[in-house]
Design a protein around this motif. Structure first.
Motif, PDB file in Angstrom:
ATOM      1  N   ALA A  63       0.847  -1.184   0.000  1.00 17.82           N
ATOM      2  CA  ALA A  63       0.000   0.000   0.000  1.00 17.82           C
ATOM      3  C   ALA A  63       0.882   1.234   0.000  1.00 17.82           C
ATOM      4  CB  ALA A  63      -0.899  -0.001   1.225  1.00 17.82           C
ATOM      5  N   ARG A  64       0.355   2.283  -0.616  1.00 18.76           N
ATOM      6  CA  ARG A  64       1.170   3.492  -0.638  1.00 18.76           C
ATOM      7  C   ARG A  64       0.425   4.617   0.048  1.00 18.76           C
ATOM      8  NH1 ARG A  64      -1.461   6.830  -2.161  1.00 18.76           N
ATOM      9  NH2 ARG A  64      -3.188   6.381  -3.498  1.00 18.76           N
ATOM     10  N   PRO A  65       1.166   5.458   0.745  1.00 16.71           N
ATOM     11  CA  PRO A  65       0.521   6.588   1.392  1.00 16.71           C
ATOM     12  C   PRO A  65       0.123   7.630   0.368  1.00 16.71           C
ATOM     13  CG  PRO A  65       2.888   6.658   1.713  1.00 16.71           C
ATOM     14  CD  PRO A  65       2.595   5.397   0.968  1.00 16.71           C
ATOM     15  N   THR A  66      -0.909   8.387   0.671  1.00 14.31           N
ATOM     16  CA  THR A  66      -1.248   9.515  -0.173  1.00 14.31           C
ATOM     17  C   THR A  66      -0.360  10.682   0.209  1.00 14.31           C
ATOM     18  OG1 THR A  66      -2.938  10.107   1.391  1.00 14.31           O
ATOM     19  CG2 THR A  66      -3.624   8.830  -0.518  1.00 14.31           C
ATOM     20  N   ALA A  67      -0.438  11.718  -0.586  1.00 11.16           N
ATOM     21  CA  ALA A  67       0.490  12.834  -0.415  1.00 11.16           C
ATOM     22  C   ALA A  67       0.409  13.444   0.970  1.00 11.16           C
ATOM     23  CB  ALA A  67       0.207  13.890  -1.475  1.00 11.16           C
ATOM     24  N   ASP A  68      -0.784  13.418   1.561  1.00  5.58           N
ATOM     25  CA  ASP A  68      -0.932  14.104   2.838  1.00  5.58           C
ATOM     26  C   ASP A  68      -0.723  13.184   4.028  1.00  5.58           C
ATOM     27  OD1 ASP A  68      -4.334  13.771   3.700  1.00  5.58           O
ATOM     28  OD2 ASP A  68      -3.232  12.646   2.227  1.00  5.58           O
ATOM     29  N   GLN A 125     -17.937   7.615  -6.179  1.00  4.34           N
ATOM     30  CA  GLN A 125     -16.915   6.675  -6.657  1.00  4.34           C
ATOM     31  C   GLN A 125     -15.774   7.405  -7.344  1.00  4.34           C
ATOM     32  OE1 GLN A 125     -16.636   3.783  -5.696  1.00  4.34           O
ATOM     33  NE2 GLN A 125     -18.643   2.982  -5.158  1.00  4.34           N
ATOM     34  N   ALA A 126     -16.109   8.450  -8.073  1.00  7.01           N
ATOM     35  CA  ALA A 126     -15.056   9.249  -8.712  1.00  7.01           C
ATOM     36  C   ALA A 126     -14.202   9.930  -7.653  1.00  7.01           C
ATOM     37  CB  ALA A 126     -15.688  10.286  -9.643  1.00  7.01           C
ATOM     38  N   PHE A 127     -14.855  10.405  -6.598  1.00  8.09           N
ATOM     39  CA  PHE A 127     -14.121  11.043  -5.505  1.00  8.09           C
ATOM     40  C   PHE A 127     -13.170  10.040  -4.865  1.00  8.09           C
ATOM     41  CE2 PHE A 127     -13.717  11.780  -0.935  1.00  8.09           C
ATOM     42  CZ  PHE A 127     -13.173  13.054  -0.925  1.00  8.09           C
ATOM     43  N   ARG A 128     -13.698   8.867  -4.567  1.00  9.24           N
ATOM     44  CA  ARG A 128     -12.856   7.865  -3.909  1.00  9.24           C
ATOM     45  C   ARG A 128     -11.697   7.454  -4.815  1.00  9.24           C
ATOM     46  NH1 ARG A 128     -13.082   2.274  -4.220  1.00  9.24           N
ATOM     47  NH2 ARG A 128     -11.453   1.469  -2.860  1.00  9.24           N
ATOM     48  N   THR A 129     -11.991   7.296  -6.089  1.00  7.52           N
ATOM     49  CA  THR A 129     -10.920   6.954  -7.028  1.00  7.52           C
ATOM     50  C   THR A 129      -9.833   8.022  -7.012  1.00  7.52           C
ATOM     51  OG1 THR A 129     -12.461   5.762  -8.444  1.00  7.52           O
ATOM     52  CG2 THR A 129     -10.407   6.496  -9.452  1.00  7.52           C
ATOM     53  N   ALA A 130     -10.270   9.268  -6.994  1.00  3.96           N
ATOM     54  CA  ALA A 130      -9.297  10.366  -6.964  1.00  3.96           C
ATOM     55  C   ALA A 130      -8.427  10.269  -5.714  1.00  3.96           C
ATOM     56  CB  ALA A 130     -10.033  11.704  -7.019  1.00  3.96           C
ATOM     57  N   VAL A 131      -9.052   9.982  -4.594  1.00  3.45           N
ATOM     58  CA  VAL A 131      -8.296   9.893  -3.335  1.00  3.45           C
ATOM     59  C   VAL A 131      -7.320   8.718  -3.380  1.00  3.45           C
ATOM     60  CG1 VAL A 131      -8.490   9.443  -0.856  1.00  3.45           C
ATOM     61  CG2 VAL A 131     -10.107  10.991  -1.976  1.00  3.45           C
ATOM     62  N   CYS A 137      -5.228  17.452  -4.224  1.00  2.00           N
ATOM     63  CA  CYS A 137      -6.066  18.510  -3.653  1.00  2.00           C
ATOM     64  C   CYS A 137      -6.992  18.002  -2.553  1.00  2.00           C
ATOM     65  CB  CYS A 137      -6.887  19.193  -4.754  1.00  2.00           C
ATOM     66  SG  CYS A 137      -7.991  18.067  -5.630  1.00  2.00           S
ATOM     67  N   VAL A 138      -7.084  16.702  -2.373  1.00  2.00           N
ATOM     68  CA  VAL A 138      -7.953  16.166  -1.316  1.00  2.00           C
ATOM     69  C   VAL A 138      -7.083  15.691  -0.161  1.00  2.00           C
ATOM     70  CG1 VAL A 138      -9.667  14.428  -0.686  1.00  2.00           C
ATOM     71  CG2 VAL A 138      -9.673  15.412  -2.984  1.00  2.00           C
ATOM     72  N   SER A 139      -7.256  16.325   0.967  1.00  2.47           N
ATOM     73  CA  SER A 139      -6.464  15.962   2.135  1.00  2.47           C
ATOM     74  C   SER A 139      -7.274  15.103   3.087  1.00  2.47           C
ATOM     75  CB  SER A 139      -5.983  17.219   2.864  1.00  2.47           C
ATOM     76  OG  SER A 139      -5.353  16.835   4.072  1.00  2.47           O
ATOM     77  N   LEU A 140      -6.804  13.891   3.283  1.00  7.67           N
ATOM     78  CA  LEU A 140      -7.440  13.024   4.287  1.00  7.67           C
ATOM     79  C   LEU A 140      -6.996  13.404   5.692  1.00  7.67           C
ATOM     80  CD1 LEU A 140      -7.153   9.533   2.525  1.00  7.67           C
ATOM     81  CD2 LEU A 140      -9.120  11.089   2.568  1.00  7.67           C
ATOM     82  N   ALA A 141      -6.169  14.423   5.778  1.00  4.56           N
ATOM     83  CA  ALA A 141      -5.689  14.886   7.086  1.00  4.56           C
ATOM     84  C   ALA A 141      -6.445  16.113   7.576  1.00  4.56           C
ATOM     85  CB  ALA A 141      -4.198  15.204   7.008  1.00  4.56           C
ATOM     86  N   ASP A 142      -7.366  16.628   6.757  1.00  5.90           N
ATOM     87  CA  ASP A 142      -8.098  17.843   7.147  1.00  5.90           C
ATOM     88  C   ASP A 142      -9.195  17.470   8.145  1.00  5.90           C
ATOM     89  OD1 ASP A 142      -9.655  20.078   7.397  1.00  5.90           O
ATOM     90  OD2 ASP A 142      -9.699  20.534   5.239  1.00  5.90           O
ATOM     91  N   GLU A 323      -8.994   2.585   6.238  1.00  8.19           N
ATOM     92  CA  GLU A 323      -7.684   2.528   5.600  1.00  8.19           C
ATOM     93  C   GLU A 323      -7.806   1.841   4.236  1.00  8.19           C
ATOM     94  OE1 GLU A 323      -8.266   1.893   8.797  1.00  8.19           O
ATOM     95  OE2 GLU A 323      -7.086   3.446   9.782  1.00  8.19           O
ATOM     96  N   GLU A 324      -8.529   0.723   4.201  1.00 11.73           N
ATOM     97  CA  GLU A 324      -8.715   0.017   2.930  1.00 11.73           C
ATOM     98  C   GLU A 324      -9.574   0.848   1.972  1.00 11.73           C
ATOM     99  OE1 GLU A 324      -8.708  -4.544   4.502  1.00 11.73           O
ATOM    100  OE2 GLU A 324     -10.280  -3.200   5.135  1.00 11.73           O
ATOM    101  N   PHE A 325     -10.581   1.457   2.494  1.00 10.38           N
ATOM    102  CA  PHE A 325     -11.493   2.243   1.652  1.00 10.38           C
ATOM    103  C   PHE A 325     -10.746   3.342   0.904  1.00 10.38           C
ATOM    104  CE2 PHE A 325     -14.815   5.707   1.421  1.00 10.38           C
ATOM    105  CZ  PHE A 325     -15.631   5.083   0.481  1.00 10.38           C
ATOM    106  N   PHE A 326      -9.811   3.992   1.593  1.00 13.92           N
ATOM    107  CA  PHE A 326      -9.080   5.090   0.968  1.00 13.92           C
ATOM    108  C   PHE A 326      -7.677   4.688   0.503  1.00 13.92           C
ATOM    109  CE2 PHE A 326     -11.964   8.187   3.360  1.00 13.92           C
ATOM    110  CZ  PHE A 326     -12.617   8.597   2.213  1.00 13.92           C
ATOM    111  N   GLY A 327      -7.368   3.388   0.509  1.00 12.81           N
ATOM    112  CA  GLY A 327      -6.077   2.935  -0.007  1.00 12.81           C
ATOM    113  C   GLY A 327      -4.889   3.376   0.823  1.00 12.81           C
TER     114      GLY A 327
END
Ligand code: DAL
Ligand code: ZN
Length: 336
Positions: A63-68, A125-131, A137-142, A323-327
């Motif tokens: 698994a890879r972390p997202t940018a945030d 689904q498009a939002f989740r795919t983007a994340v 531009c989408v921060s899961l840390a906000d 965690e799985e939902f957002f990769g």
């Protein structure tokens, strides 16, 4: 003692707490997919291919972390946990979902609600795919966003974050004077009313928003009673609890007296919540058998508000951890 705060000796003397927290030991439709509009339906098909990539993610080193994301876990999980694969086939009429470059997305992120941001991406689904694919531009840390992810690898930022405008859910029996974010409170009130009208009994609220200081006091109580290792499987360290976002609700069964949290799991209310919570925007955050991902023992009472769209996608995809939902990587342990 019980995890029902009123009888928890470990909490005595916690003068600064806002709400009585999970107490240590003993152990303890509305919308359907077809009602969410043509745009979402189209986006579902367009997103299916990209989300299929996420469906192959196994938790841990792959698994890879997202940018945030904060520093990743250095400890891979003991087993790969399959994530959902039940996604719609690509549509013949699918259009490309919006990206961070889309002016509509930028505008929604700048001034729109969480739901408007999701809509600007082309649906959930498009939002989740983007994340999942790392949209910058989408921060899961906000912590002000409904999609914030807080776990042992992802502390609140700032660490002492406190949400504004907390309210009590109307018509919900509360064990203590506990509060939630307004959207989470309104949804919980609907959930509780629906459970009662479905004959599942009365659902009460045991704990909700907890400040950094309150969580500090809670966690110390666990450590005193259970030792640090066991405490870490049941209580978040201060700055690492979803309760600090105002989006987490510990619910209980009240017929007529509210049971301790550790007794909630066997009740009709627990069954109802596990089956129907998503319809009101809530998921069970710490599911059975997911300790390798979440770092916590199962907590059938700990509901996390995600909003109706994200919760429906979580449910429809048969996910069991955020965690799985957002990769995101598994978070079984703290970084330090
Ligand atoms: N019991 C959950 C993990 C918390 O303390 O936030
Ligand atoms: Zn909780």
């Amino acid at each position: 003692m019980s995890r029902n705060g009123c009888h928890d000796a470990a909490r005595q003397g916690d003068n600064d707490r806002v709400a009585e927290p999970d107490a240590p030991q003993p152990r303890h439709a509305r919308l359907t997919l077809t009602q969410r509009g043509v745009r979402v339906a189209i986006a579902l098909g367009a997103a299916a291919l990209a989300v299929g990539v996420a469906a192959t993610i196994t938790v841990g080193s792959a698994a890879r972390p997202t940018a945030d994301a904060p520093a990743g876990s250095s400890e891979p999980p003991t087993a790969a946990i399959p994530v959902a694969t039940a996604l719609p086939a690509p549509s013949q009429t699918a259009h490309v979902p919006a990206s961070c470059d889309d002016p509509g997305v930028a505008a929604a992120l700048a001034g729109g609600s969480d739901a408007e941001v999701i809509a600007a991406f082309g649906g959930v689904q498009a939002f989740r795919t983007a994340v999942v694919t790392g949209a910058p531009c989408v921060s899961l840390a906000d912590p002000a966003r409904v999609w914030v992810v807080v776990d042992k690898q992802r502390p609140l930022a700032p660490i002492d974050f406190a949400p504004g405008g907390l309210v009590a859910p109307e018509g919900v029996q509360r064990v203590e004077d506990v509060l939630l974010r307004p959207d989470a409170a309104a949804a919980l009130a609907e959930l509780v009313a629906a459970a009662a009208s479905d004959g599942a009994g009365t659902i009460g609220l045991n704990s909700a928003y907890r400040s950094y200081a309150s969580q500090q006091s809670t966690y110390r109580g666990y450590v005193r009673q259970l030792g640090r290792e066991a405490a870490d499987r049941q209580s978040a360290r201060p700055g690492y609890s979803e309760h600090q976002t105002g989006l987490a609700a510990d619910v209980t069964a009240c017929d007529p007296a509210c049971v301790a949290l550790e007794a909630f799991g066997g009740t009709a209310q627990a069954q109802w919540v596990a089956t129907n919570g998503w319809r009101f925007g809530y998921i069970v955050r710490y599911d059975e058998g997911r300790t390798a991902v979440t770092g916590y023992d199962a907590e059938p009472w700990h509901l996390r508000y995600l909003g109706t769209e994200l919760a429906a996608a979580y449910h429809d995809g048969d996910f069991h951890t955020l965690e799985e939902f957002f990769g995101l990587p598994a978070a079984p342990d703290y970084a330090e």
